[in-house]
Design an enzyme around this catalytic site. Structure first.
Site, PDB file in Angstrom:
ATOM      1  N   ASP A 103       0.862  -1.177   0.000  1.00  0.00           N
ATOM      2  CA  ASP A 103       0.000   0.000   0.000  1.00  0.00           C
ATOM      3  C   ASP A 103       0.904   1.234   0.000  1.00  0.00           C
ATOM      4  O   ASP A 103       2.136   1.122  -0.122  1.00  0.00           O
ATOM      5  CB  ASP A 103      -0.973  -0.024   1.185  1.00  0.00           C
ATOM      6  CG  ASP A 103      -0.267  -0.053   2.534  1.00  0.00           C
ATOM      7  OD1 ASP A 103       0.953   0.235   2.595  1.00  0.00           O
ATOM      8  OD2 ASP A 103      -0.937  -0.361   3.544  1.00  0.00           O
ATOM      9  N   SER A 104       0.317   2.420   0.138  1.00  0.00           N
ATOM     10  CA  SER A 104       1.110   3.649   0.055  1.00  0.00           C
ATOM     11  C   SER A 104       2.135   3.741   1.185  1.00  0.00           C
ATOM     12  O   SER A 104       3.261   4.204   0.975  1.00  0.00           O
ATOM     13  CB  SER A 104       0.202   4.875   0.052  1.00  0.00           C
ATOM     14  OG  SER A 104      -0.595   4.898   1.218  1.00  0.00           O
TER      15      SER A 104
END
Length: 149
Positions: A103-104
């Site tokens: 994810d980010s």
């Protein structure tokens, strides 16, 4: 493109050919026809005109500056470590971080690990452009070269 082809059509036409004769198209009408076709020829009984052909082309440019294998391998190992991937998980240059489950926040941690390992600083704009292991390796090699210069 049709606009430039219409301009070309009018520049090749002598004044007599610009007048509308029965069964002939005006330049504005030619523009509409050109935009829907891949090849257009201009002919006259008195003069022969060049043929204009448009070819569909890719709008993307691909610039390939592949990083060294050692750099890609180091990036693969850092990605495996940061994402805590199982031992048998294959990570290659073409591996996308998102496909590996990043994810980010994971991506930020990967970039921080790369900065630490290679002693570089990755700006935010460049970090956002990284989608694959190869992207990261290419950026690292670029930054290392810039730092050495």
């Amino acid at each position: 493109m049709a606009h430039s082809l219409a301009a070309a059509a009018s520049s090749f036409s002598p004044p007599a050919a610009r007048r509308r004769l029965p069964g002939q198209l005006l330049v504005s009408e030619v523009t509409n026809v050109i935009s829907r076709r891949s090849s257009v020829s201009f002919n006259s009984q008195r003069m022969s005109f060049m043929s204009i052909r448009s070819r569909p082309s890719q709008l993307r440019f691909k610039i390939c500056c592949s990083a060294k294998k050692e750099t890609v391998d180091k990036v693969c190992n850092i990605v495996k470590t940061q994402l805590a991937l199982p031992e048998g998980t294959a990570v290659t240059g073409e591996s996308k971080f998102s496909e590996l489950g990043a994810d980010s926040l994971d991506t930020v941690e990967i970039v921080m690990g790369l900065e630490e390992e290679f002693n570089i600083t990755v700006d935010e704009t460049s970090a956002q452009d990284i989608a694959t292991v190869q992207d990261a390796a290419n950026l690292i090699e670029k930054l290392v070269l810039e730092k050495a210069a």
